[in-house]
Design a protein around this motif. Structure first.
Motif, PDB file in Angstrom:
ATOM      1  N   ASP A 114     -17.022  35.778  55.690  1.00 13.93           N
ATOM      2  CA  ASP A 114     -17.109  36.553  54.454  1.00 13.93           C
ATOM      3  C   ASP A 114     -15.826  36.344  53.650  1.00 13.93           C
ATOM      4  N   PRO A 115     -15.869  35.586  52.543  1.00 11.31           N
ATOM      5  CA  PRO A 115     -14.653  35.342  51.761  1.00 11.31           C
ATOM      6  C   PRO A 115     -14.011  36.619  51.235  1.00 11.31           C
ATOM      7  N   VAL A 116     -14.826  37.616  50.855  1.00 13.51           N
ATOM      8  CA  VAL A 116     -14.268  38.860  50.325  1.00 13.51           C
ATOM      9  C   VAL A 116     -13.468  39.593  51.397  1.00 13.51           C
ATOM     10  N   THR A 117     -14.030  39.689  52.601  1.00 16.15           N
ATOM     11  CA  THR A 117     -13.322  40.360  53.698  1.00 16.15           C
ATOM     12  C   THR A 117     -12.008  39.670  54.005  1.00 16.15           C
ATOM     13  N   HIS A 118     -12.031  38.344  54.054  1.00 16.97           N
ATOM     14  CA  HIS A 118     -10.793  37.610  54.337  1.00 16.97           C
ATOM     15  C   HIS A 118      -9.763  37.828  53.233  1.00 16.97           C
ATOM     16  N   LEU A 119     -10.202  37.760  51.963  1.00 25.55           N
ATOM     17  CA  LEU A 119      -9.254  37.918  50.864  1.00 25.55           C
ATOM     18  C   LEU A 119      -8.607  39.290  50.882  1.00 25.55           C
ATOM     19  N   THR A 120      -9.409  40.335  50.991  1.00 25.20           N
ATOM     20  CA  THR A 120      -8.845  41.685  50.952  1.00 25.20           C
ATOM     21  C   THR A 120      -7.904  41.927  52.121  1.00 25.20           C
TER      22      THR A 120
END
Length: 324
Positions: A222-228
């Motif tokens: 999940d790119p969003v989870t990694h970014l946050t």
């Protein structure tokens, strides 16, 4: 020879929405015959609209690939959706360039009939947002589109990248996803130069060149989870750990993932965060409705005491009279 304009335009709309229809199918929808469909298609070609057709009894009609076609034909609802999307994108800072958004709105208004142009202009001029406009860091549109395509097709890209301290590097990256957050565009992927999962600000990418090499995105990534999570771990002067005695689902709704990581423990939820100023952490904790215990740093306790004193003083300050 005269051609009914409405049917020619109707053919144009059918070619936009249903490419590949046969001459017989088009004739049936237009209420005419196959020979007349061929004349309509020829008329469109004379107007500079590249209509392609396959030979044979069951040959279909379509517009040439990549053709940008005027006129723009939208229903009232479609035009409203497009305009609201442009306005919201500008407000959120999602536009890659401000002139592009303004130009798109201007073109949209020019091709719409007066009966639709006036109410849309009224909507644009009267629409308000509760959120403030985000001052975005706009990436280059070509770079953004290249990265999106590489994420979708699974092709490695070569990047020329400038870091926050002005270091210029060239590297190959397997792009896993593009994320927009708080006015910035980010690329998340596997960096071959560092052989690790990394996050890149897209506005710092000078160029992106797709290669023949391919990759497979890890399952359930999940790119969003990694970014946050990576933003929450960004180095800052203060490393904060606080135990909060509340349900993690409710706490997560109150604490953005970009500023804190939350871990469930037998006695509560452990919040870890990087902070530039402890006063802001104190205000954040004071806004929560659950008891908490400061693990570190000790200086955070003093910031909480200072905040408590300011609140107490405000609560005890006598009114100087009722305003007239």
């Amino acid at each position: 020879m005269s051609y009914p304009l409405t049917r020619v335009l109707a053919l144009l709309e059918l070619l936009q929405t249903h490419p590949g229809l046969t001459g017989a199918q088009l004739a049936d929808r237009l209420g005419t015959d196959v020979r007349t469909v061929r004349r309509y298609a020829s008329r469109l070609r004379e107007l500079g609209i590249p209509v392609e057709s396959d030979r044979g009894r069951f040959g279909g009609y379509r517009l040439a690939r990549g053709y940008r076609m005027p006129p723009l034909m939208l229903t009232n609802e479609e035009a409203l959706v497009v305009m609201l999307g442009l306005l919201a994108g500008e407000r959120l800072g999602m536009s890659t360039t401000a002139p592009a958004g303004a130009g798109a709105l201007a073109k949209l208004e020019r091709v719409l009939p007066d009966s639709l142009r006036a109410p849309l202009a009224a909507m644009r001029n009267t629409l308000s947002f509760t959120a403030n406009t985000v001052l975005a860091q706009a990436p280059e549109a070509g770079v953004l589109l290249t990265l999106a395509q590489a994420c979708h097709s699974g092709h490695t890209v070569g990047l020329r990248y400038r870091s926050w301290h002005q270091e210029h590097t060239e590297r190959d990256v397997d792009p896993y996803g593009v994320v927009f957050h708080s006015g910035c565009w980010y690329l998340v992927g596997h960096d071959h130069l560092r052989d690790s999962l990394r996050t890149f600000r897209i506005d710092r990418i000078a160029s992106a060149t797709p290669s023949a090499a391919t990759f497979t995105t890890p399952d359930d990534f999940d790119p969003v989870t990694h970014l946050t999570a990576s933003l929450a771990r960004t180095p800052a002067p203060w490393q904060v750990e606080v135990l909060i005695e509340g349900p993690i689902e409710d706490i997560a709704r109150r604490l953005p993932r970009t500023i804190a990581t939350l871990t469930t423990t037998p006695i509560g939820v452990l919040m870890r965060a990087q902070a530039a100023q402890l006063d802001s952490v104190a205000r954040l904790l004071a806004s929560l409705e659950w008891p908490f215990t400061v693990h570190s740093p000790d200086q955070l306790r003093q910031s909480l005491k200072d905040l408590a004193q300011r609140l107490t003083a405000a609560a005890e300050r006598p009114a100087e009279g009722t305003p007239k």
